[in-house]
Design an enzyme around this catalytic site. Sequence first.
Site, PDB file in Angstrom:
ATOM      1  N   PRO A  38      96.286 -16.731   4.944  1.00 15.12           N
ATOM      2  CG  PRO A  38      95.893 -14.564   4.272  1.00 15.12           C
ATOM      3  CD  PRO A  38      95.972 -15.941   3.771  1.00 15.12           C
ATOM      4  CD  GLU A  39      94.374 -21.329   8.694  1.00 13.92           C
ATOM      5  OE1 GLU A  39      93.999 -21.685   9.825  1.00 13.92           O
ATOM      6  OE2 GLU A  39      94.917 -22.102   7.889  1.00 13.92           O
ATOM      7  CE  LYS A  52      89.773 -18.519   7.959  1.00 14.72           C
ATOM      8  NZ  LYS A  52      89.584 -19.540   6.905  1.00 14.72           N
ATOM      9  NE  ARG A 101      89.255 -25.906   2.126  1.00 11.80           N
ATOM     10  CZ  ARG A 101      88.686 -25.825   0.927  1.00 11.80           C
ATOM     11  NH1 ARG A 101      88.935 -26.724   0.006  1.00 11.80           N
ATOM     12  NH2 ARG A 101      87.865 -24.845   0.670  1.00 11.80           N
TER      13      ARG A 101
END
Length: 305
Positions: free
Chosen positions: A2-3, A57, A273
């Site tokens: 979830p972003e 978030k 990342r």
Amino acid sequence: MPELPEVETVVRGLRVSLPGRIVGEVRFGKTDFVDNPDEIAEHLPGLRISDVTRRGKFIFIGLESNASGAPDATPPAPTSLGYLIVHLGMTGKLTVIHSADSVSPHTHVFFVLDDGHELRYTDVRRFGRMLFLPESRLAEFTRPLGKEPLEISADEFCQRLGSRRARVKALLLDQKVLGGVGNIYADESLFRARLHPARIAENLTTKQLLALHGAIRRVLEEAIRSRGSSISDYVDSEGKRGNFQLRHRVYQRDGKPCFRCKAIIRRVIVAGRSSHFCPRCQPPPRKPRKLRKNSKPQIHTDKHG
DNA sequence: AGCTCTTCCTGAAAGC
DNA sequence: TGCTTTCAGGAAGAGC
């Protein structure tokens, strides 16, 4: 994972069913992702949910005193007592379902509500976070949080990023710079702005920074309209999947042809990342020249005019 | 200031 | 087949 668009979708769903509900009993499974479980169990029962909002978030569930207790007197205006704050981490889910419904595995927090439903928190990896934040500490909590990507002005965006010597992708992921952008939307925004993730922010032109600012807005807004991206097992507060993953141009498309130029999408590690980009649409930064002992210091021309 | 590495945790996928 | 290893990643903290 979830972003911002996924969290926004969850928040909009919760906003339909939670405001006005009175919290009853709170039960916990594992609590290693909860800052203050005892406080939550002690303070929440009896409080009324006022609203559900989002910062980056983080989900903020507003709690106020339940003023409807006294049948005779004029009820005092409800006062905000604080917030139940939830960060979904990688695999967190907040759902509102009937108390009688079966409990999914890895469900660790149950908030009984006064209408026969429960608000449940499920999180396989427990990278999420939960806490009760009293109103008095709201400012302290929100102070370090970055700007909202959908609200920050172009000017401030250019100032915040253009003054930094870090890689642009690292800055997009830094929640103290912008709140809510994660790996998916960083990659998708950089593709649309035609910027390589390893570009140094300071070296970008104002035009490029403006393109990035616009790309982030468009990507996030489009993703919200699609109810988020369902990678792995993301679902919203009603258990429904999003659709934006079908519109990803680069994220997890390494080895496949770019939709724009047919070059093969690549994956590299930037800022620790996985970063997906088109090597033709997003040319890598020029290799910094090996500094020689007597080389002149490089002077950057002022790009802000 | 900003980079890399480590930690947290589990399930999926790869390797044997 | 079944076991073991590796990997993924949001955020925070350590160390360079």
